[in-house]
Design a protein around this motif. Sequence first.
Motif, PDB file in Angstrom:
ATOM      1  N   HIS A 186      42.206  49.971  32.380  1.00 15.79           N
ATOM      2  CA  HIS A 186      41.922  51.399  32.564  1.00 15.79           C
ATOM      3  C   HIS A 186      40.440  51.710  32.384  1.00 15.79           C
ATOM      4  O   HIS A 186      39.986  52.803  32.729  1.00 15.79           O
ATOM      5  N   THR A 187      39.659  50.739  31.860  1.00 18.97           N
ATOM      6  CA  THR A 187      38.206  50.904  31.744  1.00 18.97           C
ATOM      7  C   THR A 187      37.469  50.198  32.871  1.00 18.97           C
ATOM      8  O   THR A 187      36.255  50.017  32.816  1.00 18.97           O
ATOM      9  N   GLN A 188      38.188  49.785  33.900  1.00 16.73           N
ATOM     10  CA  GLN A 188      37.662  49.096  35.078  1.00 16.73           C
ATOM     11  C   GLN A 188      37.151  47.686  34.755  1.00 16.73           C
ATOM     12  O   GLN A 188      36.326  47.139  35.483  1.00 16.73           O
ATOM     13  N   LYS A 189      37.677  47.097  33.725  1.00 16.00           N
ATOM     14  CA  LYS A 189      37.352  45.699  33.410  1.00 16.00           C
ATOM     15  C   LYS A 189      38.287  44.783  34.200  1.00 16.00           C
ATOM     16  O   LYS A 189      39.499  44.970  34.194  1.00 16.00           O
ATOM     17  N   LYS A 190      37.705  43.796  34.882  1.00 19.33           N
ATOM     18  CA  LYS A 190      38.534  42.868  35.641  1.00 19.33           C
ATOM     19  C   LYS A 190      39.251  41.930  34.690  1.00 19.33           C
ATOM     20  O   LYS A 190      38.632  41.228  33.898  1.00 19.33           O
ATOM     21  N   LEU A 191      40.583  41.914  34.789  1.00 17.99           N
ATOM     22  CA  LEU A 191      41.409  41.099  33.900  1.00 17.99           C
ATOM     23  C   LEU A 191      41.853  39.799  34.545  1.00 17.99           C
ATOM     24  O   LEU A 191      42.064  38.804  33.849  1.00 17.99           O
ATOM     25  N   ALA A 192      42.025  39.794  35.881  1.00 17.41           N
ATOM     26  CA  ALA A 192      42.488  38.580  36.557  1.00 17.41           C
ATOM     27  C   ALA A 192      42.232  38.704  38.051  1.00 17.41           C
ATOM     28  O   ALA A 192      42.090  39.812  38.592  1.00 17.41           O
ATOM     29  N   TYR A 193      42.191  37.544  38.705  1.00 15.32           N
ATOM     30  CA  TYR A 193      41.940  37.489  40.142  1.00 15.32           C
ATOM     31  C   TYR A 193      42.785  36.372  40.748  1.00 15.32           C
ATOM     32  O   TYR A 193      42.849  35.270  40.203  1.00 15.32           O
ATOM     33  N   TRP A 194      43.442  36.666  41.872  1.00 15.74           N
ATOM     34  CA  TRP A 194      44.228  35.668  42.592  1.00 15.74           C
ATOM     35  C   TRP A 194      43.704  35.572  44.015  1.00 15.74           C
ATOM     36  O   TRP A 194      43.417  36.587  44.654  1.00 15.74           O
ATOM     37  N   LYS A 195      43.637  34.367  44.541  1.00 13.50           N
ATOM     38  CA  LYS A 195      42.976  34.138  45.819  1.00 13.50           C
ATOM     39  C   LYS A 195      43.874  34.350  47.026  1.00 13.50           C
ATOM     40  O   LYS A 195      43.466  34.990  48.005  1.00 13.50           O
ATOM     41  N   SER A 196      45.081  33.829  47.022  1.00 18.79           N
ATOM     42  CA  SER A 196      45.937  33.865  48.223  1.00 18.79           C
ATOM     43  C   SER A 196      47.355  34.255  47.841  1.00 18.79           C
ATOM     44  O   SER A 196      48.216  33.402  47.637  1.00 18.79           O
ATOM     45  N   ILE A 197      47.593  35.546  47.778  1.00 20.93           N
ATOM     46  CA  ILE A 197      48.913  36.054  47.416  1.00 20.93           C
ATOM     47  C   ILE A 197      49.314  37.134  48.411  1.00 20.93           C
ATOM     48  O   ILE A 197      48.515  37.580  49.230  1.00 20.93           O
ATOM     49  N   TYR A 198      50.561  37.554  48.330  1.00 17.85           N
ATOM     50  CA  TYR A 198      51.026  38.679  49.129  1.00 17.85           C
ATOM     51  C   TYR A 198      52.216  39.301  48.427  1.00 17.85           C
ATOM     52  O   TYR A 198      52.697  38.818  47.401  1.00 17.85           O
ATOM     53  N   ARG A 199      52.656  40.405  48.935  1.00 26.09           N
ATOM     54  CA  ARG A 199      53.765  41.105  48.294  1.00 26.09           C
ATOM     55  C   ARG A 199      55.113  40.483  48.655  1.00 26.09           C
ATOM     56  O   ARG A 199      55.204  39.795  49.676  1.00 26.09           O
ATOM     57  N   THR A 209      44.712  35.730  28.783  1.00 28.21           N
ATOM     58  CA  THR A 209      44.556  36.130  30.180  1.00 28.21           C
ATOM     59  C   THR A 209      45.815  35.784  30.976  1.00 28.21           C
ATOM     60  O   THR A 209      46.655  35.008  30.518  1.00 28.21           O
ATOM     61  N   TYR A 210      45.934  36.374  32.159  1.00 30.79           N
ATOM     62  CA  TYR A 210      47.051  36.030  33.037  1.00 30.79           C
ATOM     63  C   TYR A 210      46.749  34.732  33.780  1.00 30.79           C
ATOM     64  O   TYR A 210      45.595  34.429  34.100  1.00 30.79           O
ATOM     65  N   GLN A 211      47.790  33.979  34.054  1.00 37.69           N
ATOM     66  CA  GLN A 211      47.640  32.752  34.831  1.00 37.69           C
ATOM     67  C   GLN A 211      47.144  33.095  36.242  1.00 37.69           C
ATOM     68  O   GLN A 211      47.696  33.965  36.899  1.00 37.69           O
ATOM     69  N   THR A 212      46.119  32.404  36.683  1.00 38.71           N
ATOM     70  CA  THR A 212      45.615  32.609  38.037  1.00 38.71           C
ATOM     71  C   THR A 212      45.816  31.374  38.912  1.00 38.71           C
ATOM     72  O   THR A 212      45.712  31.461  40.132  1.00 38.71           O
ATOM     73  N   ASP A 213      46.096  30.245  38.293  1.00 35.07           N
ATOM     74  CA  ASP A 213      46.411  29.019  39.019  1.00 35.07           C
ATOM     75  C   ASP A 213      47.919  28.961  39.235  1.00 35.07           C
ATOM     76  O   ASP A 213      48.682  28.627  38.313  1.00 35.07           O
ATOM     77  N   LEU A 214      48.346  29.297  40.435  1.00 31.27           N
ATOM     78  CA  LEU A 214      49.781  29.390  40.693  1.00 31.27           C
ATOM     79  C   LEU A 214      50.477  28.041  40.627  1.00 31.27           C
ATOM     80  O   LEU A 214      51.700  27.981  40.463  1.00 31.27           O
TER      81      LEU A 214
END
Length: 244
Positions: A118-131, A163-168
């Motif tokens: 909510h403070t615009q801090k990036k918590l995680a990033y995923w490269k190739s995902i979809y809904r 942190t959240y897992q980013t390596d699927l």
Amino acid sequence: MTKGIGMIKYGALYLLFAVVLVVVVMTTDRMRNNHLLKETKDSIYLDNDKERATFVAEIVHKYIVKPDQVLPTTEKGLLPYHYGYADLNNDGSDEVFIIMQTDDFCTSKGCQGYLFSHTQKKLAYWKSIYRPILMADESHNGWRDILMAADNKMYRIEYVAGTYQTDLTKASEFNNRQQALIAVGLALDSKYYRNGGSNLALNYSQPIFDCQQCFLFSFNRYDESENDFYLTVNTKDKTVATYP
């Protein structure tokens, strides 16, 4: 439609289709043509909150796109990204998940996804995902698990070591085939579909951070075959409703 999006596969639950075809008309082409930028009305649904829409736009332009980069919109004015809010760590403030939808951020394997505080801090990033990107029932280390699609599978993303897992490849797979079959049955038996419905199909463009037991379906009506209609199904409380 952008070229990159058109190549994205909506196959996270392809193993379901063989069963679903027994009771509904469903084709792979239809799923692929259900373009992320024109699919359902979830952008309208989320954009009802103007402050949240503005907050997301600020994040996208500050932290995701390049300073000189201009994001395209479709002829219907939908944004080149989708987003959803949820309080993942139960601290009273929502986190926001953003998935980009243009060629610059997508490949044939999926699109870039981001989680911000909510403070615009990036918590995680995923490269190739979809809904779909859903909020799971389970939690790890005080944070709710996130369910997301990639490589024609669903994955459970846990909060580990701050942190959240980013390596699927290290994330566990999530299989909701049984719940999806229940959802199909509830949709078929609903008054909305029984009243002239046809071509029921699972649709993975449901709102981001929808519930783990929530499913979205598209369908047609015999008297309005040129139009698409949508149903939401919650297998936990056995409810079916029109969408949006």
